[in-house]
Scaffold this active site. Structure first.
Site, PDB file in Angstrom:
ATOM      1  N   ARG A 269     -31.337  34.522  75.825  1.00 45.35           N
ATOM      2  CA  ARG A 269     -29.942  34.981  75.835  1.00 45.35           C
ATOM      3  C   ARG A 269     -29.277  34.368  74.618  1.00 45.35           C
ATOM      4  O   ARG A 269     -28.973  33.191  74.612  1.00 45.35           O
ATOM      5  CB  ARG A 269     -29.265  34.498  77.128  1.00 45.35           C
ATOM      6  CG  ARG A 269     -27.923  35.144  77.413  1.00 45.35           C
ATOM      7  CD  ARG A 269     -27.176  34.382  78.531  1.00 45.35           C
ATOM      8  NE  ARG A 269     -26.504  33.207  77.999  1.00 45.35           N
ATOM      9  CZ  ARG A 269     -26.076  32.177  78.731  1.00 45.35           C
ATOM     10  NH1 ARG A 269     -26.243  32.158  80.039  1.00 45.35           N
ATOM     11  NH2 ARG A 269     -25.466  31.152  78.156  1.00 45.35           N
ATOM     12  N   HIS A 273     -22.993  33.238  78.340  1.00 42.33           N
ATOM     13  CA  HIS A 273     -23.225  34.039  79.549  1.00 42.33           C
ATOM     14  C   HIS A 273     -22.355  35.296  79.537  1.00 42.33           C
ATOM     15  O   HIS A 273     -22.806  36.400  79.801  1.00 42.33           O
ATOM     16  CB  HIS A 273     -22.934  33.212  80.803  1.00 42.33           C
ATOM     17  CG  HIS A 273     -22.843  34.046  82.038  1.00 42.33           C
ATOM     18  ND1 HIS A 273     -23.950  34.606  82.639  1.00 42.33           N
ATOM     19  CD2 HIS A 273     -21.768  34.472  82.765  1.00 42.33           C
ATOM     20  CE1 HIS A 273     -23.567  35.318  83.694  1.00 42.33           C
ATOM     21  NE2 HIS A 273     -22.254  35.256  83.782  1.00 42.33           N
ATOM     22  N   TYR A 282     -23.199  23.380  77.487  1.00 43.48           N
ATOM     23  CA  TYR A 282     -24.382  23.046  78.286  1.00 43.48           C
ATOM     24  C   TYR A 282     -25.709  23.369  77.605  1.00 43.48           C
ATOM     25  O   TYR A 282     -26.764  23.133  78.162  1.00 43.48           O
ATOM     26  CB  TYR A 282     -24.327  23.750  79.655  1.00 43.48           C
ATOM     27  CG  TYR A 282     -24.208  25.259  79.577  1.00 43.48           C
ATOM     28  CD1 TYR A 282     -25.321  26.073  79.397  1.00 43.48           C
ATOM     29  CD2 TYR A 282     -22.961  25.880  79.678  1.00 43.48           C
ATOM     30  CE1 TYR A 282     -25.207  27.447  79.322  1.00 43.48           C
ATOM     31  CE2 TYR A 282     -22.825  27.258  79.604  1.00 43.48           C
ATOM     32  CZ  TYR A 282     -23.955  28.041  79.423  1.00 43.48           C
ATOM     33  OH  TYR A 282     -23.830  29.403  79.344  1.00 43.48           O
TER      34      TYR A 282
END
Ligand SMILES: Cc1ncc(C[n+]2csc(CCOP(=O)(O)OP(=O)(O)O)c2C)c(N)n1
Ligand SMILES: [Mg+2]
Length: 369
Positions: A269, A273, A282
């Site tokens: 990815r 998100h 993170y």
């Protein structure tokens, strides 16, 4: 038809891979695909990437309220789209599948109408952006609640079996979805009923900020299929041809009455998100930089080069053509304007109940004043 030579090994310890990072074909069989199809895969991956970039612009300029970037998932999504029988099989996608629905043939104007939430959206702006669907192409509308579409996919597949329609239900989701109860219920029931379904995990190893190491103690996702008594294929989802051939086998297997399977396509990815997330909190930039080195597009370009199917002029023209098509579709969608507010009273009841008639009348008066 699935050729005998394209029978993949379920539960492999290494991901199934047909093209290596240098673009070399490493499978023990010939791919047998015509040049136009090999180039078509590249075209669709590039279109997916450029769509992703366009969606980022739409969120940054405030024209939409939500996106879920799919960059890094293109090879997996294009492989899935081409393995389906378009408009015959059903797709139960999730919110990160904009590249998949594009490759399946959902028109760009509809995709942008859905993103903008305006009158160009066949769903009449009733869905969240990045939640596409298509009645014409048998694409079930996306549901935000993670894994909630898995039991309905099983139900649809069971119906296809009972009615002997020769269709298959393909259901996609992320790694996070595999921890949900619905996921277990859907896979288990499909396996027991031998429903013609293929469950496809686009495993990007993150569920928002939750790393896969906190999601499951299993060695991978595919192995979970063993518990249901169905094959689980562990696949390099950055390899469009591996994604395509494994998906094709799983789909044709289901169509032939051999039951469901689970396909895990391991992807990256590249974006956050969603537009509501800051992934730098993170995920280290070093990790991301390493993943970007494994970008599925240049890897497939190297394959095409080695097949003698690549030339820079073709690629430049392709990029230009796709960019123009994206811009033209966006402009067309932008011109569609707002949906009629009175449409909110349509499509829910066969006969509108009195209280909704009343509210509709009040709103119509309000809009006229
Ligand atoms: C039932 C449910 N729980 C939580 C959420 C919030 N949520 C939205 S996306 C997401 C992560 C899903 O991750 P994954 O399945 O790996 O898919 P990805 O976004 O990585 O493609 C979560 C927890 C939700 N939408 N539904
Ligand atoms: Mg994920």
């Amino acid at each position: 038809m699935v050729q005998e030579k394209v029978r993949f090994q379920p539960f492999s310890s290494e991901p199934i891979r047909l093209v290596d990072e240098q673009g070399r074909w490493i499978a023990p069989f010939e791919h047998g695909l015509p040049p136009e199809q090999l180039r078509r895969f590249y075209r669709d991956m590039l279109a997916a990437r450029l769509l992703d970039e366009k969606l980022v612009i739409l969120i940054r300029t405030g024209k939409t309220s939500f996106i879920a970037p799919h960059a890094g998932h293109e090879a997996a999504q294009v492989g899935i789209a081409h393995a389906l029988r378009k408009g015959h099989d059903w797709l139960f996608p999730y919110y990160r599948d904009m590249g998949l629905v594009l490759a399946l043939g959902v028109p760009l104007v509809e995709i942008f109408g859905q993103t903008l939430g305006n009158a160009a959206d066949p769903a009449k702006a009733r869905q969240m952006p990045s939640h596409p669907g298509s009645k014409a192409l048998n694409v079930f509308t996306v549901c935000s609640a993670i894994a909630s579409h898995i039991p309905p996919a099983t139900g649809a597949a069971l119906s296809m079996k009972l009615r002997r329609t020769g269709q298959v239900a393909v259901c996609t989701f992320g790694d996070g979805a595999t921890s949900e109860g619905d996921w277990h219920a859907g896979l288990n029931f499909a396996a027991v009923q031998q429903a013609p379904a293929v469950f496809v995990c686009e495993n990007n190893r993150y569920a928002i900020s939750v790393n896969i190491s906190k999601q499951t103690a299993s060695e991978n996702i595919a192995i979970k299929a063993q518990a249901y008594g169905i094959p689980g294929y562990y696949v390099d989802g950055l390899d469009v041809l591996a994604s395509y051939f494994v998906m094709q086998e799983a789909i044709e297997r289901a169509r032939a009455g051999e039951g469901p399977s689970l396909v895990e396509l391991v992807v990256h990815r590249f974006g956050a998100h969603s537009s509501a997330d800051d992934d730098s909190r993170y995920r280290s930039r070093e990790e991301l930089a390493t993943e970007r080195q494994q970008d599925p597009l240049p890897r497939y370009q190297r394959f095409l080069e080695q097949q003698g199917l690549w030339d820079a002029q073709w690629a430049n023209e392709l990029r230009l053509e796709i960019s123009k098509a994206l811009e033209a579709a966006l402009q067309e969608a932008l011109q569609a304007g707002e949906p009629d507010p009175l449409e909110m009273f349509d499509d829910v009841y066969a006969a509108r109940p009195w209280h909704l008639e009343e509210q509709r009348r009040l709103l119509a008066e309000e809009l006229q004043s």
